[in-house]
Structures are given as C-alpha cells and as structure tokens.
Design a protein around this motif. Structure first.
Motif, PDB file in Angstrom:
ATOM      1  N   PHE A  36       0.836  -1.199   0.000  1.00 28.93           N
ATOM      2  CA  PHE A  36       0.000   0.000   0.000  1.00 28.93           C
ATOM      3  C   PHE A  36       0.874   1.253   0.000  1.00 28.93           C
ATOM      4  CE2 PHE A  36      -2.624   3.108   2.447  1.00 28.93           C
ATOM      5  CZ  PHE A  36      -3.693   3.189   1.572  1.00 28.93           C
ATOM      6  N   VAL A  37       1.914   1.221   0.808  1.00 27.38           N
ATOM      7  CA  VAL A  37       2.785   2.385   0.941  1.00 27.38           C
ATOM      8  C   VAL A  37       3.655   2.598  -0.302  1.00 27.38           C
ATOM      9  CG1 VAL A  37       4.768   3.271   2.241  1.00 27.38           C
ATOM     10  CG2 VAL A  37       2.816   2.341   3.467  1.00 27.38           C
ATOM     11  N   ASP A  83       3.281   1.257  -3.438  1.00 28.95           N
ATOM     12  CA  ASP A  83       2.722   0.961  -4.764  1.00 28.95           C
ATOM     13  C   ASP A  83       2.925   2.073  -5.782  1.00 28.95           C
ATOM     14  OD1 ASP A  83       1.093  -0.878  -6.458  1.00 28.95           O
ATOM     15  OD2 ASP A  83      -0.122   0.939  -6.579  1.00 28.95           O
ATOM     16  N   ARG A  84       2.757   3.296  -5.324  1.00 25.61           N
ATOM     17  CA  ARG A  84       2.884   4.443  -6.232  1.00 25.61           C
ATOM     18  C   ARG A  84       4.222   4.418  -6.979  1.00 25.61           C
ATOM     19  NH1 ARG A  84       2.080   9.621  -8.069  1.00 25.61           N
ATOM     20  NH2 ARG A  84       2.419   8.760 -10.119  1.00 25.61           N
ATOM     21  N   HIS A  99       4.607   1.199  -9.250  1.00 25.63           N
ATOM     22  CA  HIS A  99       3.677   1.206 -10.375  1.00 25.63           C
ATOM     23  C   HIS A  99       4.345   1.801 -11.608  1.00 25.63           C
ATOM     24  CE1 HIS A  99       0.001   1.013 -12.443  1.00 25.63           C
ATOM     25  NE2 HIS A  99      -0.262   2.291 -12.457  1.00 25.63           N
ATOM     26  N   LEU A 156       4.973  -2.485 -11.757  1.00 25.19           N
ATOM     27  CA  LEU A 156       4.987  -3.521 -10.732  1.00 25.19           C
ATOM     28  C   LEU A 156       4.082  -3.157  -9.563  1.00 25.19           C
ATOM     29  CD1 LEU A 156       8.683  -4.657 -10.698  1.00 25.19           C
ATOM     30  CD2 LEU A 156       6.693  -6.066 -11.134  1.00 25.19           C
ATOM     31  N   HIS A 157       3.915  -4.131  -8.713  1.00 20.72           N
ATOM     32  CA  HIS A 157       3.064  -4.043  -7.550  1.00 20.72           C
ATOM     33  C   HIS A 157       3.909  -3.514  -6.388  1.00 20.72           C
ATOM     34  CE1 HIS A 157       0.550  -5.747  -4.326  1.00 20.72           C
ATOM     35  NE2 HIS A 157      -0.404  -5.778  -5.216  1.00 20.72           N
ATOM     36  N   THR A 212      -1.117  -3.726 -16.832  1.00 19.41           N
ATOM     37  CA  THR A 212      -0.658  -4.050 -15.484  1.00 19.41           C
ATOM     38  C   THR A 212      -1.876  -4.542 -14.711  1.00 19.41           C
ATOM     39  OG1 THR A 212       0.845  -2.198 -15.678  1.00 19.41           O
ATOM     40  CG2 THR A 212       0.553  -3.119 -13.492  1.00 19.41           C
ATOM     41  N   PRO A 213      -1.735  -5.672 -13.995  1.00 20.48           N
ATOM     42  CA  PRO A 213      -2.906  -6.156 -13.260  1.00 20.48           C
ATOM     43  C   PRO A 213      -3.396  -5.087 -12.295  1.00 20.48           C
ATOM     44  CG  PRO A 213      -1.055  -7.686 -13.072  1.00 20.48           C
ATOM     45  CD  PRO A 213      -0.547  -6.483 -13.780  1.00 20.48           C
ATOM     46  N   PRO A 214      -4.699  -4.983 -12.114  1.00 17.34           N
ATOM     47  CA  PRO A 214      -5.215  -3.947 -11.227  1.00 17.34           C
ATOM     48  C   PRO A 214      -4.767  -4.193  -9.798  1.00 17.34           C
ATOM     49  CG  PRO A 214      -6.962  -5.478 -11.827  1.00 17.34           C
ATOM     50  CD  PRO A 214      -5.784  -5.824 -12.658  1.00 17.34           C
ATOM     51  N   PHE A 215      -4.661  -3.117  -9.062  1.00 16.32           N
ATOM     52  CA  PHE A 215      -4.275  -3.208  -7.660  1.00 16.32           C
ATOM     53  C   PHE A 215      -5.544  -3.093  -6.839  1.00 16.32           C
ATOM     54  CE2 PHE A 215      -2.820  -1.295  -3.694  1.00 16.32           C
ATOM     55  CZ  PHE A 215      -1.688  -2.000  -3.405  1.00 16.32           C
ATOM     56  N   ILE A 216      -6.164  -4.219  -6.602  1.00 16.25           N
ATOM     57  CA  ILE A 216      -7.374  -4.235  -5.798  1.00 16.25           C
ATOM     58  C   ILE A 216      -7.105  -5.257  -4.717  1.00 16.25           C
ATOM     59  CG2 ILE A 216      -9.851  -4.708  -5.772  1.00 16.25           C
ATOM     60  CD1 ILE A 216      -9.830  -3.971  -8.795  1.00 16.25           C
TER      61      ILE A 216
END
Lengths: 715, 75
Positions: A384-385, A387-388, A391, A395-396, A488-492
C-alpha cells in the motif's frame, strides 16, 4: 479401505494456510501447480480407516477465472472433481467469504465450511448460529481456531461422516430468482437435447450458470459459441427484465444471498472494542510516518537477515573448506588416490556441496522474516505504501521487498517474490533483481578501487550501486513493454487485520522453502561446480593458461576488446565469476600471483572437532552480537587485498578499463546459485531470458562507458 | 461524483461501476456493488492507492480504478 479427495478452498487471509498446517503439519508436500509457479500443497493421511488426499487450492475470492489462482482453483474443482470441499471461512468477515461458498455450492459437491478465526469473531461480540447455517445451505459447518488447532478433530469427523454417506450431504440448490432459474432451465434443456455428453463432464447447474454468464473459458472448452438458439433465448429472457449485463447481475444475486444468510445467522452483540488494527494503521500508514516506518522495517529485516546469517554461513564455509576438506584429503591419500582425484573430491565435489550449504542460513532467515511479515498482515501495508513508486515500472508495491533484499544477495530475492500474487509480477520482479548489486560483488569493487581509485573510492562504489538500480529500472521498463506486455494487473487488494502468525506456520513455511532450495536448486549448483572444476583443472597439472578455462578465455577474450579488457586473464576470471561473483577475485589472484604450495600442518582430529564446536558457539554469539550491538550492517565484509595482485592489475588495466570491467561485473550473468534458483522457481525459459538480457546489457553498458570515456579523453 | 474525489473520512454509496471486464468483475467479487455503502479510510503516503472500508473490511485500490466508480455522498 476408502480413499477420498478433499480440496481446501477459501479467501486469502482466511487462515487457510494455518488450517492446512494444523491438519497436515509436516506431512505436507509442497510443489507447484503444473506449468505455473503457484504453490501446490498436498498431503495424504488417515483418519481411522479413511485415507484422505488433501489438496490445497490457491486462495481466491471467487471462481471467475481471471487470475492464475482462480483458474487453478476452478479447473481443479471442476475437472478433478474432489469428493468434498473444505471451505475455510473467516468468521469475522462472513458475508464476503460466503460469496465464495455460494459459488462452491453451485458445483453440487458436498462442502464443509470451517468457520475459522472463530475466537476473534467471538471477541468482537459476533455470534454465529451454525445450525441455522447448516440448514440454510444444506452443508456441514464447523467452527475452528486453526492457530490453536481447535475444531480440527470435529472437521475431520465431519469429513468422515460425509464420506460415509455423500448423498445425504448434497448441498442445497439456492434459488437465484425466477428470471435466472427460468433461463437455467432453458439452457439445461438445450444441453440435454444437443450435447448430452457434457452432463457427464460438468456439474450441470454450474455449467448452465457459466453459459449464462458467457464465461469465455467454458465456452471455449465446450465448443459453444454463445449464439446457440437456446442460449440466446435464455439470455433474452433475462435481459428484457434487466438492463445490466448478466455477469454483474449474478454477482449481485450471489452477494444478495450471502447478505441474506449473514443476516439470518450472525448476531452482533454491541461490544465496544477499539480495533487494534485501526490503531496500528493510524501510525503505520500515516502520511508522514508511513514511508519512514516501512524503510525502518525493511532495514531491520535486512540487517537481521544478513547480520544474523553471516556468522553461520562463515562457520559452514570454514567447516567445509577446513576440516572436511582436510579429512577427505587425508582419507584419499591413505587410499593412495591420485592427486587429481583428491583435487576433484575436495575442490570440485566438497566445494559444490559447500556452495549450496552456505546459503542455507541466509535463505532460512529471510524466509522466516517474509512469512512473519506476510502472516502478520504488514506485507499488504508495505504494498500500500510503496505501490505508487513501483507502479512506475509496471509492478506491484510488494515488489519493493525482493528488490531491497537483492542488495544483500539476489538469491533470496527470488523466494521473496512469493509474496506477490500474480505470476507476471513474480517473474518480472525476479528478472530485474540481478543488477541490484549484491554483497558478493563488493570484493571485486574493493580490489579494483584499491588499485585504481583510492582518491575517490566512495564515489566509484556508489556510482556502481546507483547504476545497478538504474539498470534494474531500465530492464523493468523494457520488459514491461515487451515480454510482459499487456495491462498491469489492477491493484485491488485486501488490507487484512494484523494477526500474530503461529510458530508452527513460520517453521513449516521456512522449512518448505529451504527444502525447495536444497533439492531443486542445490542439485544443479552442485553439478555445475563439478563442471567448473573440470574446466579449471583439465588437462590436469598444466598451467592455467593451457587449461580448458584458459583456452576458452583466449577464444572469448576478443569480445571484450572494445570494452578495454580483452585479455584471457580477465576473461577467465569473468567466466569463473559465474559461479559466484567474488570468485573473480580468487581467479585473478590465482592467475596473476600463483600461490606457492605450502605444506600445512594437520591439526589433531580431536582438536579439530573441538574447534568446530567452538566455532559454532562463537558463531551463535557473533550472530546475536551483530544484531544487537552494532548499528551498521556488517554483511559480507571484505578481506584485505594482496598488494601484489593490485600492483599487477595496474599494469594490465587503465582506470577507465578497470571501471568498465567493474560495470561489466555488476551487470553480467547472475551467479550460478541465482540462475538455478530462478530455474527451480520459474523454469528454463525465464532463466534463458535472464541469461540473454544480462549478456547483452553489460556488454553495451561497458562499451558505452569505455568508448565514451575514451572519447572524453579519460584514458 | 467519483470515488477518487472523496475525501478521507467521507461516507458514500456506490451508484455504478463505469468499467468492464476484469476490473469490474474483480471489484464486484470484492463486494464493491451498486448500492453498497463505503467509507474512504486512508490515502497512501505517496497519494495513491486509497484504502476504503466496504462490507466491513479494508480494501485498497488505485485511484485509476477509483475514478471509474460513481458514488453519492451520504450524510
């Protein structure tokens, strides 16, 4: 004697893994699902006279096939037809977990719901009426607390009961509403008339639902186009009443049922409890503190892993290259073995075993820490921290962790990619690890800096590390747009509550990774070090220049001419450096300043044994000392470099060609251990790509450095 | 209003998901459905992703995804 197949399904973070460990313990066999790198855990054990084949399915939120995990889980259930499914449900998150349960019921296979994490639910003031749940769904429901092994016996008892009379436990068919049920009837009739054989292969209700949803995989597998008369008729029936697409409508219906059941069976007493997770997250995910805390945790994990493992690795290394080699030599000499055989056994075989074993403490500790971070729920926060930032290269957020570990050693990075969910992310992350400058490259840097860059050593060193990071980003960027093309796979992602992982889980997961490394990567590393022995030592007894290695070095060296170091000595050192990068130094020392053979005194056997134990005890002491009393990271300190070698190097290299050489060492082929660990985890194809990339990239980069430098008049 | 435009602490009801395919399916599987109430709990330190509470659990998603979700602020 009866054997039944039991599949374990459930949402991620439902405690599924802990439950499996509690049921099967060390009986678990861990492999990969065929063709993919998703973990497959299986176990066979007996309950009274019943043999149970347990198969763990990847954690999924639904059975719609979009991620690798969902495809695996679904294909297994539909095609292998387990006799019973255990659905692990997080009692504190009933509604969302029941959404999967409802999809499992569509298959018509008896289901046992393990109402896991029941203790936390009770603490929250939840009361779940298991009887009502059994009635409503027509299945067995057993409360469990996997961390304390509670409810496991009852769970196995329920499985036995179902195995005895499976027909009594066929799950209830849930009513999806008149519109859908009508449509399903139309489809079922259509199939019965035109494709009767499908009824044998697929659970009929499930098949009808999937055809109604226009599930691409099912359409492809069955050969339906979606344009069949009965399908069109069934769909038009619904679409007249509904504007939405059918897939969304079904998701809403299933969630509606899950909601209804939750309302029926769950009573919430008002317990005013301060949610600990929320409190921790206030700090850990804070706008200002979030990143510093993440970096601090990373630093601590890094320090723990490398500082703590180093004394043990050193001890293993000392044990193997010292007493064990000496004993082997003494033993072989006593048998009058020829000199070459002694050398093969000691320098080839025993060194090969050593090359595998020295990694064991490091990988063990890193896997332990990874499991701890993952199991505690922090890993999701790390993603979460970060990812930005990640991305940016497609990447995740979680990919940051393997990359950071790469600064110590790239090998555990590969295993650390297991924290990532998708195979694409795992592969891409592993493939950009090699340019992250690991500790083994440091001795090479130090040797050359000592010889050429004493005035600005720190700058040169930093430039190499930073170049590595930049190259990692460049490779990541290129791969993202070529090999890993596509969205890129979604980040959910769920942010699970913090939990304390059990020691049992930590132990089992750590051991599984270690075993994987020892068996899968170890055999190849071992075999390769023997091959390298032959290259270095045959024909036996000749000068290094005339060995096969020297010959290969001479043949290959022109390739390096444009890079500034086209001599066979440097080339040979680069070749042996593939074993491990620090070997570049050893080979150079051997070639440039051959060691005079000296007879070493043989310590007495009893003395030696005493030393080994003393060495281990002091390693334990040193490990703790490293962790607690030192602030800096001590990992992989370098030894003093012989001046003689540095003087020699000054006659062969110029500062510019030396720097080009260092750039090449930084970027070229990852070490053997990395290569074979990568192969064990992702297969030959991924390894092949890595080899190609890291042969071309270093050549081009070193070329640019050397020729660019010359143009600038640096030579 | 878009989900991505909500401020931390704001409560809203989901009106519709304006996307198709994997992302929509994924969101629906995670319980992001029309009519579902949600709260924006946090924004990551670097401004993305965001953390929302839906169906009583925490879900984090990127702003690019949140942009595709229409919501209505609840009081």
């Amino acid at each position: 004697m009866k054997t039944i197949k039991v599949a374990v399904a459930g949402n991620p973070n439902s405690g599924k893994s802990t439950l499996i460990n509690a049921i099967a313990g060390t009986n678990l066999y861990v492999g990969n699902w065929p063709g993919v790198t998703v973990e497959k855990k299986t176990a066979t054990f007996k309950v009274d006279d019943l043999t149970i084949d347990l198969v763990d399915l990847p954690g999924t939120y639904s059975l719609s096939p979009y991620t690798q995990e969902e495809i695996i889980a679904r294909d297994f259930i539909v095609k292998e037809k387990p006799d019973i499914i255990i659905d692990v449900v997080d009692s504190t998150n009933l509604e969302r977990n029941l959404y999967l349960a409802i999809q499992l019921l569509e298959l018509g296979i008896p289901v046992v719901v393990a109402l896991n994490i029941y203790d936390e639910a009770k603490k929250k003031g939840y009361e779940i009426n298991t009887n009502a749940m059994e009635q409503l769904l027509g299945i067995k429901v057993v409360p469990t607390v996997a961390t304390r092994k509670e409810g496991i016996k009852e769970l196995l008892q329920a499985i036995k009961e179902i195995a005895d009379s499976p027909d009594k436990f066929r799950p209830r068919i849930l009513n999806y509403g008149a519109d859908v049920e009508n449509a399903l009837k139309i489809i079922e009739n259509g199939i019965r008339q035109s494709r009767k054989e499908l009824i044998e292969i697929y659970p009929i209700r499930w098949l009808c639902l999937k055809l109604l949803e226009e599930d691409e995989r099912v359409l492809k597998e069955t050969g339906f186009t979606g344009e069949e008369e009965f399908l069109k008729k069934a769909k038009s029936h619904i679409l007249k009443a509904q504007e939405e697409d059918i897939e969304s409508m079904l998701a809403e219906i299933r969630y509606g049922i899950a909601h209804g059941i939750t309302q029926e069976v769950l009573r919430k007493k008002d317990v005013a409890r301060i949610d600990l997770t929320q409190k921790i997250d206030k700090i850990v995910l804070n706008r200002y503190l979030g990143i510093p805390i993440f970096l601090a945790i990373m630093w601590l994990a890094f320090k723990l892993a490398f500082d703590f493992s180093q004394p043990f690795s050193d001890w293993i290394d000392g044990l193997i290259s010292g007493p064990i080699k000496r004993w082997a030599t003494v033993g072989l000499n006593a048998l009058n073995s020829p000199e070459w055989l002694v050398s093969l056994v000691t320098d080839g075989i025993i060194t090969g075993v050593g090359a595998v074993l020295v990694f064991v403490p490091l990988i063990g500790i890193i896997m332990f820490l990874m499991t701890l971070l993952e199991g505690s729920g922090y890993m999701a926060r790390a993603a979460f921290v970060m990812d930005r930032l990640m991305h940016f290269i497609g990447l995740h957020g979680k990919s940051f962790i393997p990359l950071v570990l790469g600064f110590g050693c790239n090998v555990p990075s590969i295993y650390a990619t297991r924290v990532l969910e998708t195979e694409r992310d795992r592969k891409l992350t592993a493939m950009i690890c090699p340019p992250i400058s690991c500790g083994a490259r440091l001795p090479v840097y130090v040797l050359f800096i000592g010889a050429f860059f004493t005035a600005n050593g720190a700058t040169v060193l930093w430039s190499l590390y930073i170049l590595g990071i930049i190259m990692g980003i460049v490779v990541g960027f290129i791969l993202k747009n070529t090999l890993f093309k596509g969205p890129t796979p979604p980040f959910i992602m769920e942010l699970p509550p913090y939990r304390i992982p059990t020691l049992r889980d930590l132990r089992i997961h750590t051991w599984q990774k270690l075993k994987h490394f020892l068996i899968k990567a170890g055999t190849f590393i071992f075999a390769s070090s023997i091959v390298f022995w032959f290259l270095l030592n045959t024909p036996y007894g000749v000068e290094k220049e005339n060995s096969y290695l020297g010959k290969i070095g001479q043949t290959v060296s022109p390739v390096f001419e444009p890079l500034g170091f086209g001599n066979w000595q440097a080339t040979s050192a680069l070749i042996t450096g593939v074993i491990a990068k620090e070997v570049v130094v050893t080979t150079m020392a051997e070639i440039y300043v051959p060691e005079k053979k000296e007879e070493k005194e043989q310590p007495a056997f009893s003395e030696e044994i005493k030393n080994i134990f003393a060495g281990f005890v002091s390693a334990v002491g040193e490990a703790f000392y490293n962790v607690f009393s030192r602030f800096g990271i001590s990992a992989w300190e370098t030894e003093e470099q012989p001046e003689e070698l540095q003087n020699k190097l000054q006659t062969v290299f110029t500062p510019l060609s030396a720097y080009a050489f260092l750039v090449f060492v930084l970027l070229y082929l990852p070490c053997l251990t990395f290569a074979f660990t990568l192969r064990a985890e992702f297969g030959w194809k991924t390894l092949g790509w890595v080899l190609i990339i890291y042969l071309i990239l270093p050549w081009i980069t070193a070329f640019v450095v050397y020729q660019g430098g010359r143009l600038l008049g640096l030579e | 209003m878009k989900l991505s435009e909500l401020k931390v602490g704001q409560k809203a009801k989901i009106l519709s998901i304006k996307t198709k395919g994997i992302i929509k399916r994924r969101l629906m599987d995670m319980g992001v459905l029309d009519g579902e109430p949600i709260i924006v709990e946090k924004v990551a330190p670097l401004g993305d992703p965001i953390d929302i509470v839906v169906k009583n659990y925490h879900l984090s998603l990127r702003k690019s995804e949140a942009e595709k979700i229409e919501v209505e602020v609840m009081q």
